[in-house]
Enzyme design. Sequence first.
Site, PDB file in Angstrom:
ATOM      1  N   GLU A 104     -18.192 105.460  30.334  1.00 13.77           N
ATOM      2  CA  GLU A 104     -18.419 106.300  30.948  1.00 13.77           C
ATOM      3  C   GLU A 104     -19.697 106.831  31.115  1.00 13.77           C
ATOM      4  OE1 GLU A 104     -16.988 109.181  32.137  1.00 13.77           O
ATOM      5  OE2 GLU A 104     -15.670 108.380  31.468  1.00 13.77           O
ATOM      6  N   HIS A 147     -15.128 103.036  37.787  1.00 17.96           N
ATOM      7  CA  HIS A 147     -14.471 102.965  36.393  1.00 17.96           C
ATOM      8  C   HIS A 147     -12.539 102.163  37.217  1.00 17.96           C
ATOM      9  CE1 HIS A 147     -15.074 105.601  33.238  1.00 17.96           C
ATOM     10  NE2 HIS A 147     -14.816 106.585  33.758  1.00 17.96           N
ATOM     11  N   GLU A 180     -15.959 107.306  39.169  1.00 19.52           N
ATOM     12  CA  GLU A 180     -14.262 106.992  39.100  1.00 19.52           C
ATOM     13  C   GLU A 180     -13.889 105.697  40.058  1.00 19.52           C
ATOM     14  OE1 GLU A 180     -12.579 108.874  36.426  1.00 19.52           O
ATOM     15  OE2 GLU A 180     -13.824 110.062  36.874  1.00 19.52           O
TER      16      GLU A 180
END
Length: 337
Positions: free
Chosen positions: A184, A137, A134
């Site tokens: 992803e 990201h 994350e």
Amino acid sequence: MTTIPDRRRVPLPGISSRAYEHPADRSALVAMRSLSGFDSVLKQLSGLVSERRLRLMRLASAVRTSDTQFRSLHEMGRDAAYILDLPRIPEIYVQQDPSVNAMAIGFDDPFIVVTTGTLDLLDEEELRFVIGHETAHILSGHAVYRTMLLILTRLATRVAWIPLGYIGLRAIVAGLEEWFRKSELSCDRGGLLCGQDPDAAMRALMKLAGGTRLHEMNIEAFLDQAREYDTAGDVRDGLLKVLNLLGTTHPFAVVRVAELDRWRRSGAYEAILSGDYPRREDDRNVRISEEIKEAARAYRESWSQSQDPFIGVLRDVAESAVSAGERIFNRFARRTG
């Protein structure tokens, strides 16, 4: 200020997200950021869902990690920010939800949300991989586009009664979903760079498919399953694989494990840990045309490696589409360069 991680892992000062991004993800990001007026469109979309409202909702309904709440998770976030050299440590919220999920959302100051189902499923090193995923990201700027995808998905349901409007929005959402599936794969790599424990990364992804009974699973057998998924069946099965992806934002678990294992075995992971990676300070010099070529090369490589009969049938058609896309983007790059 970030502090040194709690165990010996290699920090990556000044690392650019280009170091771990999948070429298709990276080229899309570079193209979107270079589009004239894209920032203004993004700001208009952000007005539909206030980031302050999103954060206030978490403050009211979730638990924010700190030195006194979910301390271990809080330290993982600090460590991931240190390793990827983020200027700020993202806030992490724990949301009561039995489903397994984690996400990075927000526009100006993204934050991370982790469900209790994820905490129950994974051990500490596996969770470190997820928090790193994350955090990657956020470094890539994906949180902004994920939030935009959430907004557009909701908007599409509101205008479903207007056929042309719904079809147009669904086409945009479908394109964003394809990009997000590639993002992803990027951030699985970023998660591995943060945790620096390949076994834990593979276990975490395998648990997404099989749950907590790790003693009943085997990573090599799971990789064999991934190879079978790639080669199994005929053209009809290949078409069904494509249809199964419609409406999804994440690749299937076996695909993610196989892709991460392939990237690690390619030598890219070890090269980055040894200090051989692109720096953030050079991002401004990146050319759209080069990123598009790299994305096209990556797609061609994946087609050549795939044993899927459906991919074999479509390979020539796809090659023509990619070549046409390259020509269009090269023309666009010359005009905007």
